[in-house]
Design a protein around this motif. Structure first.
Motif, PDB file in Angstrom:
ATOM      1  N   ASP B  20     -32.661 -17.405   4.124  1.00 49.10           N
ATOM      2  CA  ASP B  20     -33.244 -16.563   5.169  1.00 49.10           C
ATOM      3  C   ASP B  20     -32.278 -15.497   5.653  1.00 49.10           C
ATOM      4  OD1 ASP B  20     -35.509 -18.019   5.105  1.00 49.10           O
ATOM      5  OD2 ASP B  20     -34.963 -19.359   6.759  1.00 49.10           O
ATOM      6  N   GLN B  21     -31.005 -15.665   5.296  1.00 47.33           N
ATOM      7  CA  GLN B  21     -30.005 -14.747   5.839  1.00 47.33           C
ATOM      8  C   GLN B  21     -30.014 -13.436   5.054  1.00 47.33           C
ATOM      9  OE1 GLN B  21     -26.013 -15.932   5.128  1.00 47.33           O
ATOM     10  NE2 GLN B  21     -25.147 -14.274   6.377  1.00 47.33           N
ATOM     11  N   VAL B  22     -30.441 -12.363   5.730  1.00 47.21           N
ATOM     12  CA  VAL B  22     -30.449 -11.060   5.078  1.00 47.21           C
ATOM     13  C   VAL B  22     -29.070 -10.436   5.249  1.00 47.21           C
ATOM     14  CG1 VAL B  22     -31.454  -8.763   5.065  1.00 47.21           C
ATOM     15  CG2 VAL B  22     -32.890 -10.756   5.485  1.00 47.21           C
ATOM     16  N   SER B  43     -15.482  -8.726   9.010  1.00 47.49           N
ATOM     17  CA  SER B  43     -15.546  -9.874   8.109  1.00 47.49           C
ATOM     18  C   SER B  43     -16.960 -10.427   8.092  1.00 47.49           C
ATOM     19  CB  SER B  43     -14.596 -10.971   8.585  1.00 47.49           C
ATOM     20  OG  SER B  43     -13.320 -10.710   8.138  1.00 47.49           O
ATOM     21  N   GLY B  44     -17.450 -10.699   6.913  1.00 45.76           N
ATOM     22  CA  GLY B  44     -18.776 -11.294   6.801  1.00 45.76           C
ATOM     23  C   GLY B  44     -19.915 -10.299   6.875  1.00 45.76           C
ATOM     24  N   THR B  45     -19.615  -8.994   6.845  1.00 41.08           N
ATOM     25  CA  THR B  45     -20.702  -8.017   6.875  1.00 41.08           C
ATOM     26  C   THR B  45     -21.280  -7.799   5.483  1.00 41.08           C
ATOM     27  OG1 THR B  45     -19.004  -6.321   6.784  1.00 41.08           O
ATOM     28  CG2 THR B  45     -20.023  -6.710   8.918  1.00 41.08           C
ATOM     29  N   GLY B  46     -20.681  -8.383   4.473  1.00 40.18           N
ATOM     30  CA  GLY B  46     -21.294  -8.294   3.151  1.00 40.18           C
ATOM     31  C   GLY B  46     -20.651  -7.284   2.235  1.00 40.18           C
ATOM     32  N   LYS B  47     -19.373  -7.026   2.409  1.00 39.30           N
ATOM     33  CA  LYS B  47     -18.695  -6.083   1.518  1.00 39.30           C
ATOM     34  C   LYS B  47     -18.529  -6.698   0.132  1.00 39.30           C
ATOM     35  CE  LYS B  47     -15.108  -5.996   4.230  1.00 39.30           C
ATOM     36  NZ  LYS B  47     -15.616  -6.989   5.198  1.00 39.30           N
ATOM     37  N   SER B  48     -18.036  -7.937   0.113  1.00 39.27           N
ATOM     38  CA  SER B  48     -17.869  -8.595  -1.190  1.00 39.27           C
ATOM     39  C   SER B  48     -19.222  -8.793  -1.863  1.00 39.27           C
ATOM     40  CB  SER B  48     -17.195  -9.951  -1.025  1.00 39.27           C
ATOM     41  OG  SER B  48     -15.916  -9.803  -0.473  1.00 39.27           O
ATOM     42  N   VAL B  49     -20.226  -9.122  -1.084  1.00 37.68           N
ATOM     43  CA  VAL B  49     -21.557  -9.331  -1.664  1.00 37.68           C
ATOM     44  C   VAL B  49     -22.076  -8.025  -2.250  1.00 37.68           C
ATOM     45  CG1 VAL B  49     -23.950  -9.889  -1.124  1.00 37.68           C
ATOM     46  CG2 VAL B  49     -22.121 -11.295  -0.204  1.00 37.68           C
ATOM     47  N   LEU B  50     -21.832  -6.892  -1.572  1.00 45.00           N
ATOM     48  CA  LEU B  50     -22.273  -5.595  -2.099  1.00 45.00           C
ATOM     49  C   LEU B  50     -21.604  -5.331  -3.445  1.00 45.00           C
ATOM     50  CD1 LEU B  50     -23.741  -2.908  -1.780  1.00 45.00           C
ATOM     51  CD2 LEU B  50     -21.767  -2.044  -0.518  1.00 45.00           C
ATOM     52  N   THR B 203     -11.633  -2.693   1.508  1.00 46.80           N
ATOM     53  CA  THR B 203     -10.297  -2.863   2.059  1.00 46.80           C
ATOM     54  C   THR B 203     -10.314  -2.967   3.570  1.00 46.80           C
ATOM     55  OG1 THR B 203      -8.051  -1.998   2.063  1.00 46.80           O
ATOM     56  CG2 THR B 203      -9.806  -0.387   2.253  1.00 46.80           C
ATOM     57  N   HIS B 204      -9.337  -3.661   4.103  1.00 50.01           N
ATOM     58  CA  HIS B 204      -9.110  -3.673   5.548  1.00 50.01           C
ATOM     59  C   HIS B 204      -7.823  -2.936   5.856  1.00 50.01           C
ATOM     60  CE1 HIS B 204     -12.285  -6.409   6.483  1.00 50.01           C
ATOM     61  NE2 HIS B 204     -11.824  -7.341   5.685  1.00 50.01           N
ATOM     62  N   ASP B 205      -7.216  -2.385   4.809  1.00 49.30           N
ATOM     63  CA  ASP B 205      -5.874  -1.849   4.972  1.00 49.30           C
ATOM     64  C   ASP B 205      -5.966  -0.390   5.414  1.00 49.30           C
ATOM     65  OD1 ASP B 205      -3.361  -0.797   4.649  1.00 49.30           O
ATOM     66  OD2 ASP B 205      -2.923  -1.957   2.852  1.00 49.30           O
TER      67      ASP B 205
HETATM   68  N1  ATP Z   1     -23.084 -17.461  -2.308  1.00 46.08           N
HETATM   69  C1  ATP Z   1     -23.453 -17.320  -1.027  1.00 46.08           C
HETATM   70  N2  ATP Z   1     -24.397 -18.119  -0.499  1.00 46.08           N
HETATM   71  C2  ATP Z   1     -24.792 -17.977   0.795  1.00 46.08           C
HETATM   72  N3  ATP Z   1     -24.290 -17.052   1.629  1.00 46.08           N
HETATM   73  C3  ATP Z   1     -23.353 -16.228   1.161  1.00 46.08           C
HETATM   74  C4  ATP Z   1     -22.874 -16.314  -0.187  1.00 46.08           C
HETATM   75  N4  ATP Z   1     -21.938 -15.361  -0.379  1.00 46.08           N
HETATM   76  C5  ATP Z   1     -21.823 -14.719   0.802  1.00 46.08           C
HETATM   77  N5  ATP Z   1     -22.662 -15.237   1.724  1.00 46.08           N
HETATM   78  C6  ATP Z   1     -22.834 -14.744   3.098  1.00 46.08           C
HETATM   79  O1  ATP Z   1     -22.950 -13.341   3.043  1.00 46.08           O
HETATM   80  C7  ATP Z   1     -22.273 -12.746   4.125  1.00 46.08           C
HETATM   81  C8  ATP Z   1     -21.346 -11.667   3.604  1.00 46.08           C
HETATM   82  O2  ATP Z   1     -20.264 -12.253   2.898  1.00 46.08           O
HETATM   83  P1  ATP Z   1     -19.127 -11.403   2.217  1.00 46.08           P
HETATM   84  O3  ATP Z   1     -18.308 -12.350   1.417  1.00 46.08           O
HETATM   85  O4  ATP Z   1     -19.718 -10.250   1.516  1.00 46.08           O
HETATM   86  O5  ATP Z   1     -18.289 -10.890   3.450  1.00 46.08           O
HETATM   87  P2  ATP Z   1     -17.152  -9.775   3.458  1.00 46.08           P
HETATM   88  O6  ATP Z   1     -17.707  -8.576   4.127  1.00 46.08           O
HETATM   89  O7  ATP Z   1     -16.599  -9.603   2.090  1.00 46.08           O
HETATM   90  O8  ATP Z   1     -16.078 -10.443   4.406  1.00 46.08           O
HETATM   91  P3  ATP Z   1     -14.468 -10.506   4.261  1.00 46.08           P
HETATM   92  O9  ATP Z   1     -13.964  -9.247   4.827  1.00 46.08           O
HETATM   93  O10 ATP Z   1     -14.113 -11.666   5.124  1.00 46.08           O
HETATM   94  O11 ATP Z   1     -14.136 -10.722   2.829  1.00 46.08           O
HETATM   95  C9  ATP Z   1     -21.553 -13.856   4.856  1.00 46.08           C
HETATM   96  O12 ATP Z   1     -22.291 -14.113   6.035  1.00 46.08           O
HETATM   97  C10 ATP Z   1     -21.627 -15.033   3.944  1.00 46.08           C
HETATM   98  O13 ATP Z   1     -21.792 -16.196   4.698  1.00 46.08           O
END
Ligand code: ATP
Ligand code: MG
Lengths: 376, 262
Positions: B20-22, B43-50, B203-205
């Motif tokens: 459910d988490q968008v 942190s956790g805004t979804g940069k790595s996910v993007l 990056t956070h740098d």
């Molecule tokens: N495999 C997964 N399953 C469920 N939720 C996930 C998964 N991967 C990431 N998330 C959620 O997606 C959101 C974004 O995560 P992400 O890793 O992209 O953060 P980030 O912006 O890279 O943070 P950071 O700066 O700490 O690395 C987080 O709320 C995380 O809980």
């Protein structure tokens, strides 16, 4: 995809002009490398590396050009670039700045020495492991004693969780294997004993062998494969993740948090599993006797009471907690011996199962001698 | 500096979610050829996910992603492989293969995709090891024998193995010492100038952002909130953006010449 090319020409003054052009990039370097290596060394003649027609130069291409210049210069010749753009120059400078010897492989030994070394390492490792096992046993007993003195420190939730995983969840496989072994024993025993008209003694055969040895031994082996390996893999992955280190810095004792619940869970559940295996083994034997030898279940049970003393049953069950302790201890110890790589988790898991089964059988033999000596 | 052309990466209407988490909603993003784009956000805004979604490790719930003009959801495996050879990825903590040495790790993509003789492969791997600033003895070590920062450098060397056109970096300078981080910035800058490399960098740098990023995209509220040059960021009104680029650390990192502009 665009190609890179190389033309060799001799100038009027005797200098060799290597004219490079096109794409000097990773995709083309294999061919260019062969071409360059195939060139005859020019003695004394100056070499000009002309990059004027190079359209694309990446580190791999720059490396080839730089290496060629270095080789010529090392032979005392003269070599220079020509037709450089600033970008190419920067690239070549960068490559030049990073040309230094790098260790590519772990040092290798001669084969014979390596074999001897491995035998030696293996031997020493077995000794070390034996010593660690004894040390770990001591540590475990101390932790156990500490927990007995302060029962509140016992972690009940993990204990119950592991009891379910190693005990309850193992019921189907342990039951099935014991049942089948009971069937096989009855069948094989009947085939032999029928020749003497002594079918009825099949019951003795089944009862004594299942109750005293087979049920507990098979259960222990299944559990070593199922749960001993799981303990090692779980704890091992935590070591790889530095979770165990983190635990220590937080003042949590891994012995108390990880090891003790697992050991206790197995010690408490293995006797129950062994009892279940006994019953399933006898049940399998009984069904087979009924089907093949026409010994009715009622007769089978009657015979069973005559054939076995309660000691036959207890001999099997008494061994269970000891086997459980060994399997769990080895499983946890091998897990904690994992180093920080994924590969080592696999190695230690294999080791934990092999060592666990080995120790179970050694201790089983010792029990046999002991029971023979005391006459039960 | 980049001439107007089709973007290397084009993301339109992206939505990603876990259960459910968008994480992203209606996210649009263009990365131009030859630029260094810094992605920032809490942190956790979804940069790595993007990043993972663009390179195809995560399946988007909706939207369209094109890399090098190809819609990666609709290409043949062969086309996909061709695209994959043109990019390199550095994961947040290196993601080296633990059963291989550093040198072997770097040679994996060369072995897999290029028909290179072993000698040349070794030479180029050694060059990459030196280039990312690893000590000479690091080549023969296994990842478990390296520090976190060294693993990151080794990961970078592997992502550069094929001299890609596009690299994705997830927090490349975190865990590096300041000198190493500055060298790293310079290395990226130089590669980008010499190879026309396009860099997608989470990056956070703040130093990296100032030193090498051509543009900065700020991820917040599930989409790209602002995208632009550093000067645009410094002028932006949004409270979070303001806090990010004018906080105490930001002031310390900002070079003097930009102070006037801000
Ligand atoms: N495999 C997964 N399953 C469920 N939720 C996930 C998964 N991967 C990431 N998330 C959620 O997606 C959101 C974004 O995560 P992400 O890793 O992209 O953060 P980030 O912006 O890279 O943070 P950071 O700066 O700490 O690395 C987080 O709320 C995380 O809980
Ligand atoms: Mg991240």
């Amino acid at each position: 995809m665009a190609d890179g090319w190389l033309k060799v020409a001799t100038e009027v003054d005797g200098a060799v002009r290597l004219q490079a052009g096109g794409h000097w990039d990773a995709r083309n370097v294999t061919r260019l490398d062969q071409h360059l290596r195939g060139l005859q060394p020019t003695n004394g003649a100056a070499v000009i590396l002309d990059l004027a027609q190079v359209e694309r130069l990446d580190t791999a291409g720059a490396w080839l050009l730089y290496r060629t210049r270095r080789q010529v210069r090392a032979r005392g010749g003269q070599a220079d670039y020509a037709g450089l753009t600033p970008a190419h120059e920067a690239m070549l400078d960068q490559v030049a700045a990073n040309d230094r010897p790098v260790e590519m492989e772990p040092p290798r030994q001669p084969a014979l020495l390596a074999v001897l070394g491995r035998v030696g390492d293996g031997t020493v490792d077995v000794m070390i492991e034996a010593r660690q096992q004894i040390g770990f046993l001591g540590l475990l007993l101390v932790t156990l004693a500490g927990t007995l003195r302060h029962p509140r420190r016992l972690r009940l939730v993990p204990l119950v969780y592991h009891m379910e995983k190693v005990g309850f969840n193992a019921l189907p496989i342990v039951g099935l294997i014991s049942f089948l072994i009971g069937v096989v024993l009855a069948y094989q025993g009947a085939a032999q004993l029928q020749r003497f008209g002594a079918e009825i003694f099949v019951v003795n055969l089944i009862a004594v062998s299942v109750l005293r040895e087979i049920a507990i031994l098979l259960t222990a082996i299944v559990v070593a494969g199922r749960s001993g390996s799981a303990f090692t893999a779980e704890i091992g992955s935590m070591v790889v993740n530095e979770e165990v280190d983190a635990m220590r810095t937080l003042g949590l004792d891994p012995m108390e948090v990880l090891v003790l619940p697992r050991v206790l869970a197995l010690v408490l559940t293995l006797p129950l599993l062994a009892f279940f295996a006994d019953m399933m083994g006898l049940f399998g034997g009984m069904l087979m006797c009924w089907g093949v030898l026409e010994i009715s279940p009622a007769l089978f049970l009657e015979r069973l009471q005559d054939a076995v003393s309660p000691w036959s049953f207890w001999v099997g069950i008494i061994k269970a907690p000891f086997f459980a302790f060994l399997i769990a201890m080895v499983g946890c110890l091998e897990g904690l011996r994992v180093t920080r790589s994924a590969e080592s988790v696999g190695q230690q898991t294999t080791r934990s199962v092999v060592t666990g089964i080995f120790l179970v059988i050694v201790v089983d033999a010792m029990f046999s001698i002991f029971f023979a000596a005391v006459g039960v | 500096m980049a001439e107007p052309q089709d973007p290397i990466i084009r993301v339109r209407g992206l939505r990603t979610q876990f259960g459910d988490q968008v994480v992203h909603q209606d996210l649009d993003l263009d990365v131009r050829g030859g630029e260094i784009l810094g992605i920032v956000g809490g942190s956790g805004t979804g940069k790595s996910v993007l990043l993972r979604t663009i390179i195809g490790l995560n399946r988007p719930a909706a939207g369209r992603i094109e890399v090098f003009g190809k819609d990666l959801a609709a290409v043949t495996p062969a086309e996909r492989l061709a695209v994959e050879q043109r990019w390199g990825v550095l994961f947040q903590d290196g993601a080296l293969f633990s059963s291989l040495t550093v040198a072997q790790n770097i040679e994996v993509p060369m072995k897999e995709h290029l028909d290179m003789p072993a000698r040349l492969r070794d030479e180029i791997a050694a060059l990459k090891i030196a280039m990312v600033g690893l000590p000479p003895e690091a080549g023969s070590k296994y990842p478990s024998e390296l520090s976190g920062g060294m693993r990151k450098r080794a990961g970078l060397a592997r992502s550069l193995a094929l001299d890609p056109d596009l690299i994705f970096l997830d927090e490349p300078t975190s865990g590096l010492d300041p000198i190493g981080a500055a060298n790293f910035d310079q290395l990226i800058r130089r590669l980008q100038i010499n190879l026309g490399l396009t860099v997608f960098m989470v990056t956070h740098d703040l130093d990296s952002l100032h030193a090498i990023c051509d543009r900065i995209a700020l991820l917040a509220e599930k989409h790209i909130l602002v995208i632009g040059r550093m000067a645009d960021m410094l002028r932006h009104e949004h409270p979070w953006v303001h806090e990010y680029f004018h906080g105490p650390r930001a002031r310390a990192a900002r070079p003097n010449n930009e102070e006037a502009g801000g």
